[in-house]
Design a protein around this motif. Structure first.
Motif, PDB file in Angstrom:
ATOM      1  N   GLY A 153       0.864  -1.189   0.000  1.00 38.39           N
ATOM      2  CA  GLY A 153       0.000   0.000   0.000  1.00 38.39           C
ATOM      3  C   GLY A 153       0.889   1.224   0.000  1.00 38.39           C
ATOM      4  N   THR A 154       1.068   1.832  -1.177  1.00 39.16           N
ATOM      5  CA  THR A 154       2.046   2.923  -1.283  1.00 39.16           C
ATOM      6  C   THR A 154       1.344   4.268  -1.518  1.00 39.16           C
ATOM      7  N   GLY A 155       0.295   4.498  -0.717  1.00 44.00           N
ATOM      8  CA  GLY A 155      -0.406   5.788  -0.772  1.00 44.00           C
ATOM      9  C   GLY A 155       0.314   6.805   0.095  1.00 44.00           C
ATOM     10  N   ARG A 156      -0.465   7.689   0.703  1.00 47.95           N
ATOM     11  CA  ARG A 156       0.129   8.789   1.491  1.00 47.95           C
ATOM     12  C   ARG A 156       1.059   8.274   2.586  1.00 47.95           C
ATOM     13  N   ILE A 157       0.560   7.324   3.390  1.00 46.68           N
ATOM     14  CA  ILE A 157       1.335   6.860   4.545  1.00 46.68           C
ATOM     15  C   ILE A 157       2.473   5.936   4.097  1.00 46.68           C
ATOM     16  N   GLY A 158       2.137   4.999   3.210  1.00 46.07           N
ATOM     17  CA  GLY A 158       3.143   4.041   2.747  1.00 46.07           C
ATOM     18  C   GLY A 158       4.353   4.723   2.125  1.00 46.07           C
ATOM     19  N   GLN A 159       4.099   5.785   1.361  1.00 49.21           N
ATOM     20  CA  GLN A 159       5.215   6.486   0.704  1.00 49.21           C
ATOM     21  C   GLN A 159       6.143   7.147   1.715  1.00 49.21           C
ATOM     22  N   ILE A 160       5.550   7.714   2.771  1.00 48.18           N
ATOM     23  CA  ILE A 160       6.401   8.368   3.789  1.00 48.18           C
ATOM     24  C   ILE A 160       7.200   7.309   4.547  1.00 48.18           C
ATOM     25  N   ALA A 161       6.529   6.176   4.845  1.00 50.23           N
ATOM     26  CA  ALA A 161       7.257   5.085   5.527  1.00 50.23           C
ATOM     27  C   ALA A 161       8.428   4.631   4.642  1.00 50.23           C
ATOM     28  N   ALA A 162       8.180   4.504   3.344  1.00 45.02           N
ATOM     29  CA  ALA A 162       9.235   4.067   2.406  1.00 45.02           C
ATOM     30  C   ALA A 162      10.404   5.057   2.433  1.00 45.02           C
ATOM     31  N   GLN A 163      10.036   6.342   2.429  1.00 41.36           N
ATOM     32  CA  GLN A 163      11.055   7.394   2.428  1.00 41.36           C
ATOM     33  C   GLN A 163      11.926   7.323   3.688  1.00 41.36           C
ATOM     34  N   ILE A 164      11.280   7.094   4.841  1.00 34.68           N
ATOM     35  CA  ILE A 164      12.043   7.042   6.100  1.00 34.68           C
ATOM     36  C   ILE A 164      12.958   5.810   6.110  1.00 34.68           C
ATOM     37  N   PHE A 165      12.396   4.660   5.690  1.00 29.24           N
ATOM     38  CA  PHE A 165      13.235   3.444   5.668  1.00 29.24           C
ATOM     39  C   PHE A 165      14.408   3.624   4.695  1.00 29.24           C
TER      40      PHE A 165
END
Ligand code: NAD
Length: 331
Positions: A153-165
């Protein structure tokens, strides 16, 4: 002066609402009651309503609000499945939500939970509280930089999590039913959930609950996980078959899980059960496990998110009162 009634008000919302009322020259009345047909009796002379309910609203409410000349209900959350949108529209009631109040709050929490699991901070805290200061393998951590992360799920939250990781230096892969161009800066898309999790050490869920993904993470899926992976669920409880997860933890296939949502949470979250028994055996099991970090749907709960929820609801109510519509209406 315009008058708005807020239902379901929690203590942490009050100062924010008072400040907003002053800035917008609106009179606000706050009640901790939820919005019911009976409670609409309090709405004589009011122009607007905001609430934050988790249970289904009584269908009679919409007609009653219409009779009172009220044109909207502003829900102070992203979810709006508790409303009968058809009935609301029939009675000219605009329902609005706050679709994105702070994706960072949830993404940052998901990463925090992953770090807690990987560095065993919950076990270390427990041992230190017992004055056990030994270095033993059971509390040896794993470095996020060396691990692969799957974002489902790479919507609003998923994308930010991806960015932090990605900021930690991890390899980040992802799956979404609708891949997003922007997300490609932070992750490599895979063609299926199975492909995304195949080599992932951390699997973080960020999709909504739908009929199609009910228990998507079941025994079959857990068998396809990389050995020793951890699961982070800050999405919705129903996407995980909790009993299958417990079996996967027991077998050692999965080494840990951080669950901020649980499929039958509504009886318990966010309530005080200190003097009451938990009658759900699965929840009881989760609470006693050392390899599970369970939290009460708290990932969203930050100062910024709460402020955005209160202001988002009140702005939507005021917009409908003044202009007849708002940009967060859902019907
Ligand atoms: P969003 O709509 O921006 O993103 C969701 C993404 O999931 C979309 O890109 C969508 O295409 C994708 N998706 C839908 N079904 C899928 C599936 N079966 N497999 C893979 N991807 C799928 O939503 P968001 O703002 O990022 O929020 C994501 C979820 O986070 C919410 O739906 C909610 O369940 C959860 N949430 C949790 C909390 C909390 O406090 N724990 C708070 C807010 C939201």
């Amino acid at each position: 002066m315009t008058k708005i009634m807020m239902f379901g008000v929690r203590e942490h919302e009050k100062d924010i609402a008072r400040e907003w009322a002053k800035e917008n020259d609106v009179e606000i009345t706050m009640s901790d009651d939820i919005l019911t047909v009976e409670a609409t009796e309090q709405l004589q002379g009011f122009d607007g309503v905001s609430t934050q309910q988790t249970g289904k609203l009584d269908d009679g409410i919409y007609e009653r609000l219409n009779q009172l000349g009220i044109k909207q209900i502003a829900q102070r959350s992203a979810g709006f499945d508790m409303y009968n949108l058809e009935k609301a529209s029939e009675n000219n009631i605009i329902i609005s939500n706050v679709p994105s109040y702070s994706p960072n709050s949830i993404a940052e929490y998901a990463v925090t939970a992953a770090l807690q699991l990987l560095r065993n901070t919950h076990l270390i805290d427990q041992r230190v509280s017992e004055k056990d200061f030994r270095w033993e393998k059971v509390i040896m951590g794993r470095e996020v930089k060396s691990l692969e992360v799957a974002i489902i799920g790479t919507g609003r939250i998923g994308q930010i999590a991806a960015q932090i990781f990605k900021g930690f230096g991890s390899k980040v892969v992802g799956y979404d039913v609708y891949p997003n161009e922007d997300a490609k800066q932070y992750l490599e898309y895979k063609d299926s959930v199975e492909d995304a999790i195949a080599n992932a050490d951390i699997v973080s869920l960020h999709m909504p609950a739908t009929e199609d993904n009910y228990h998507l993470f079941n025994e079959e899926m857990f068998n396809k996980f990389k050995d020793n992976a951890v699961l982070i669920n800050t999405a919705r409880g129903s996407v995980v078959d909790t009993k299958a997860l417990i079996n996967a933890l027991d077998s050692g296939k999965i080494s840990g899980a951080a669950l901020d949502t649980y499929e039958y949470e509504s009886t318990y979250f966010p309530k005080d059960f200190r003097d009451k028994d938990i009658t759900d055996p699965v929840l009881s099991e989760l609470l006693t496990r050392q390899d599970v970090i369970l939290t009460p749907h708290i990932a969203y709960y930050t100062d910024i998110a709460v402020k955005n929820l209160v202001e988002g609801g009140l702005n939507a109510a005021l917009s409908v009162i003044k202009t007849g519509t708002c940009n967060t209406r859902v019907n």
